[in-house]
Enzyme design. Structure first.
Site, PDB file in Angstrom:
ATOM      1  CE1 TYR A 104     -10.800  -1.665  -6.543  1.00 22.18           C
ATOM      2  CE2 TYR A 104     -11.080  -3.966  -7.101  1.00 22.18           C
ATOM      3  CZ  TYR A 104     -11.450  -2.863  -6.370  1.00 22.18           C
ATOM      4  OH  TYR A 104     -12.474  -2.958  -5.464  1.00 22.18           O
ATOM      5  CG  HIS A 111     -29.161  22.884  -5.344  1.00 13.66           C
ATOM      6  ND1 HIS A 111     -29.229  22.004  -6.404  1.00 13.66           N
ATOM      7  CD2 HIS A 111     -29.339  24.123  -5.853  1.00 13.66           C
ATOM      8  CE1 HIS A 111     -29.451  22.697  -7.518  1.00 13.66           C
ATOM      9  NE2 HIS A 111     -29.521  23.985  -7.212  1.00 13.66           N
ATOM     10  CB  CYS A 135      -0.931  -0.006   1.206  1.00  9.97           C
ATOM     11  SG  CYS A 135      -1.824   1.535   1.408  1.00  9.97           S
ATOM     12  CB  CYS A 152      -3.105   2.555  -1.750  1.00 12.03           C
ATOM     13  SG  CYS A 152      -3.442   0.832  -1.372  1.00 12.03           S
ATOM     14  CD  GLU A 206      -6.866   2.145  -9.080  1.00 13.95           C
ATOM     15  OE1 GLU A 206      -5.734   1.776  -8.708  1.00 13.95           O
ATOM     16  OE2 GLU A 206      -7.813   2.322  -8.287  1.00 13.95           O
ATOM     17  CD  GLU A 264     -28.576  18.812  -6.049  1.00 11.84           C
ATOM     18  OE1 GLU A 264     -29.638  19.171  -5.534  1.00 11.84           O
ATOM     19  OE2 GLU A 264     -27.800  19.603  -6.622  1.00 11.84           O
ATOM     20  CE  LYS A 291      -4.620   4.238  -6.353  1.00 12.73           C
ATOM     21  NZ  LYS A 291      -5.198   2.908  -6.227  1.00 12.73           N
TER      22      LYS A 291
HETATM   23  P1  NDP Z   1      -8.054  -7.919 -10.352  1.00  9.25           P
HETATM   24  O1  NDP Z   1      -8.437  -9.245  -9.848  1.00  9.25           O
HETATM   25  O2  NDP Z   1      -8.869  -6.735 -10.049  1.00  9.25           O
HETATM   26  O3  NDP Z   1      -7.875  -7.969 -11.942  1.00  9.25           O
HETATM   27  C1  NDP Z   1      -7.130  -8.929 -12.592  1.00  9.25           C
HETATM   28  C2  NDP Z   1      -7.334  -8.760 -14.074  1.00  9.25           C
HETATM   29  O4  NDP Z   1      -6.470  -9.645 -14.764  1.00  9.25           O
HETATM   30  C3  NDP Z   1      -8.752  -9.098 -14.507  1.00  9.25           C
HETATM   31  O5  NDP Z   1      -9.140  -8.211 -15.504  1.00  9.25           O
HETATM   32  C4  NDP Z   1      -8.595 -10.505 -15.054  1.00  9.25           C
HETATM   33  O6  NDP Z   1      -9.511 -10.809 -16.062  1.00  9.25           O
HETATM   34  C5  NDP Z   1      -7.226 -10.425 -15.654  1.00  9.25           C
HETATM   35  N1  NDP Z   1      -6.593 -11.730 -15.793  1.00  9.25           N
HETATM   36  C6  NDP Z   1      -6.372 -12.652 -14.832  1.00  9.25           C
HETATM   37  N2  NDP Z   1      -5.752 -13.731 -15.348  1.00  9.25           N
HETATM   38  C7  NDP Z   1      -5.596 -13.489 -16.664  1.00  9.25           C
HETATM   39  C8  NDP Z   1      -5.065 -14.237 -17.739  1.00  9.25           C
HETATM   40  N3  NDP Z   1      -4.532 -15.431 -17.538  1.00  9.25           N
HETATM   41  N4  NDP Z   1      -5.074 -13.683 -18.977  1.00  9.25           N
HETATM   42  C9  NDP Z   1      -5.600 -12.449 -19.167  1.00  9.25           C
HETATM   43  N5  NDP Z   1      -6.125 -11.706 -18.187  1.00  9.25           N
HETATM   44  C10 NDP Z   1      -6.128 -12.222 -16.954  1.00  9.25           C
HETATM   45  O7  NDP Z   1      -6.552  -7.750  -9.845  1.00  9.25           O
HETATM   46  P2  NDP Z   1      -5.562  -6.540  -9.821  1.00  9.25           P
HETATM   47  O8  NDP Z   1      -4.218  -7.148  -9.944  1.00  9.25           O
HETATM   48  O9  NDP Z   1      -5.965  -5.461 -10.755  1.00  9.25           O
HETATM   49  O10 NDP Z   1      -5.730  -5.988  -8.351  1.00  9.25           O
HETATM   50  C11 NDP Z   1      -5.498  -6.875  -7.252  1.00  9.25           C
HETATM   51  C12 NDP Z   1      -6.330  -6.476  -6.085  1.00  9.25           C
HETATM   52  O11 NDP Z   1      -5.758  -5.338  -5.496  1.00  9.25           O
HETATM   53  C13 NDP Z   1      -7.757  -6.085  -6.439  1.00  9.25           C
HETATM   54  O12 NDP Z   1      -8.613  -7.165  -6.431  1.00  9.25           O
HETATM   55  C14 NDP Z   1      -8.095  -5.090  -5.374  1.00  9.25           C
HETATM   56  O13 NDP Z   1      -8.676  -5.773  -4.305  1.00  9.25           O
HETATM   57  C15 NDP Z   1      -6.757  -4.504  -4.990  1.00  9.25           C
HETATM   58  N6  NDP Z   1      -6.629  -3.151  -5.535  1.00  9.25           N
HETATM   59  C16 NDP Z   1      -7.473  -2.188  -5.109  1.00  9.25           C
HETATM   60  C17 NDP Z   1      -7.381  -0.915  -5.576  1.00  9.25           C
HETATM   61  C18 NDP Z   1      -8.323   0.114  -5.081  1.00  9.25           C
HETATM   62  O14 NDP Z   1      -8.979  -0.109  -4.079  1.00  9.25           O
HETATM   63  N7  NDP Z   1      -8.463   1.244  -5.750  1.00  9.25           N
HETATM   64  C19 NDP Z   1      -6.381  -0.530  -6.562  1.00  9.25           C
HETATM   65  C20 NDP Z   1      -5.552  -1.620  -6.978  1.00  9.25           C
HETATM   66  C21 NDP Z   1      -5.682  -2.875  -6.477  1.00  9.25           C
HETATM   67  P3  NDP Z   1     -10.981 -11.387 -15.723  1.00  9.25           P
HETATM   68  O15 NDP Z   1     -11.761 -10.283 -15.145  1.00  9.25           O
HETATM   69  O16 NDP Z   1     -11.465 -11.843 -17.044  1.00  9.25           O
HETATM   70  O17 NDP Z   1     -10.759 -12.509 -14.753  1.00  9.25           O
END
Ligand code: NDP
Length: 452
Positions: free
Chosen positions: A178, A435, A43, A48, A182, A440, A51
């Protein structure tokens, strides 16, 4: 071998580990903590915090463009990555110092090295020392997973973004979650030409569909090329850049590739199995509601348990663990109705069920509105925002609230209180509007746009 003995040994100095160590020490326990990298964890050091600072940096061009719409003369601006990165590095150093200060003031003994389990109540440090621990807390977090495609090692992962030497002119971001969304949004804001390739038909799987569509529309408006239903199959070097082949049979060159395709739990080589700690999918430690593992003296919190992988959740799991084990007040962690935000532009704040998931559960009324907000519309911007409530027909409770708008993260924090309290649509309606604001709309939507 040392004869040292502690009440709690925490492995991992991220959000969960540091909080647990501090609070257990404040409860009177003898606590030690080992961190092999920098204090603060994902984080603070590579997630976080940096980022969000990059989100602020990436928002400046839009603010400048808007300023012109408000009558300001603004000279063309240029972004200096090296200057920003130096400021970012200094800020992260400061924050790491804050975390170290927290631990030392609480009397936690810190080991700046890797620690593994030598047994259910024994921790082995990289320098060979062993420490007996009445309890061990695994808080080692996660790490980016790479796709298993040829040349995967040529791609960056999210950790690398914050220490890049220079900004590439073009970037391919792989994934649709995510981090992918982002980072794509940030890089585009900083002037990089971004392509976002994801394997599903739409980004941000699992969230409310209407919100996903609006975020995708906003990313396109930011100049990002979205490529759906596609995956990279190979990455090769191509001069200074990289060439990427994909499942559509195409090839294209990019200055850099970012793999944001999910994260694995950081458990490899920790000695968990030998200590009787069971792991499941992607190496995540299996835990119960009290963060207890299959070994009676070992607990785990945060991303390493792959429950809800968010810093505030890890912190709550850590506090519940300390309350239960060191203050004699057993409390499970509540993982229901956790608000979160995706810091894209447009920002997306969400709590509870999306329309589709809610409808799969029961009959719902959907209250939603999209509109061009006053601030950007005045300056000639075409961006639309969305306010949406998904309401149970049976109980009238708000099952989900979804906001796509500037500041959605801030708004959903507050809406989350009402939703968590079990507010009904009529409770929302009883609140007078502020407002003129965007939020709102959350208390002025009269008729449902869809009903089952
Ligand atoms: P996510 O689980 O959000 O996303 C992973 C992405 O990778 C999905 O789009 C998934 O596709 C894709 N993916 C997985 N395996 C493959 C594959 N073999 N080939 C192609 N695409 C693939 O994980 P992140 O790494 O983005 O983030 C990890 C965690 O960190 C999040 O779940 C969140 O909890 C946390 N986080 C939170 C943030 C916030 O609160 N703002 C910011 C960043 C991270 P598909 O959807 O099709 O499975």
């Amino acid at each position: 071998m040392s004869r040292q003995e502690v009440d709690l040994f925490v492995i991992g100095g991220g959000s969960g580990g540091v909080r647990a160590a501090r609070m257990a020490a404040e409860a009177g326990a003898r606590v030690a903590l080992a961190e092999q990298s920098r204090m603060g964890g994902t984080c603070v050091i590579r997630g976080c915090v940096p980022k969000k600072l990059m989100v602020f940096a990436a928002g400046v061009p839009d603010a400048l463009a808007e300023a012109r719409g408000y009558g300001w003369d603004v000279a063309p601006a240029r972004f200096d990555w090296t200057r920003f990165r130096a400021a970012l590095t200094a800020e992260l150093d400061r924050l790491e110092g804050v975390y170290r200060g927290i631990l030392s003031r609480a009397g936690v003994e810190v080991f700046d090295q890797r620690a593994t389990l030598a047994g259910p109540q024994r921790v082995r440090l990289a320098d060979g020392r062993e420490i007996a621990a009445r309890r061990v807390l695994i808080a080692t977090g996660g790490r980016p997973a790479r796709l298993e495609v040829p040349g995967a090692e040529l791609a960056m992962v999210s950790d690398d973004i914050f220490v890049m030497e220079r900004l590439p002119e073009t970037m391919l971001v792989l994934g649709g979650g995510y981090i992918a969304c982002e980072m794509a949004s940030i890089m585009a804001g900083l002037g990089v030409r971004v392509t976002l390739m994801h394997r599903a038909p739409q980004i941000l799987r699992g969230f409310d569909n209407e919100a996903r569509e609006l975020v995708a529309e906003g990313l396109r408006a930011r100049g990002i090329t979205l490529v759906a239903n596609a995956q990279a199959t190979a990455i090769t070097r191509d001069g200074d850049g990289l060439r990427v082949a994909d499942t559509r049979g195409g090839h294209a060159g990019y200055g850099a590739v970012l793999m944001a395709t999910g994260r694995d739990a950081n458990t490899a080589g920790l000695g968990l199995a030998a200590a009787g700690v069971r792991t499941g999918a992607w190496g995540a430690v299996e835990v119960d509601d009290f963060s207890r593992t299959s070994a009676p003296s070992v607990w785990a919190v945060g991303d390493v348990t792959d429950r809800v992988n968010l810093t505030p959740v890890a912190i709550r799991e850590a506090m519940a663990f300390v309350e239960t084990e060191f203050r004699g007040n057993p409390v499970p962690t509540d993982h229901d109705l956790i608000p979160s935000a995706v810091f894209t532009d447009p920002e997306f704040g969400t709590v509870g069920l999306g329309e589709e998931d809610a409808r799969a559960q029961e009959k719902v009324d959907v209250y939603a509105t999209t509109f061009r907000p006053m601030r950007t519309a005045f300056a000639g911007g075409a961006a639309r925002v969305m306010m949406k409530l998904v309401v149970s027909q049976a109980t009238r409770r708000v099952l989900g609230c979804h906001i796509v708008a500037p500041g959605a993260g801030e708004m959903i924090q507050l809406a989350g209180i009402a939703v968590k309290m079990g507010a009904t649509k009529e409770d929302f309606d009883r609140v007078c509007a502020v407002h003129p604001t965007m939020a709102e709309e959350l208390v002025t939507m009269r008729a449902p746009v869809r009903s089952d």
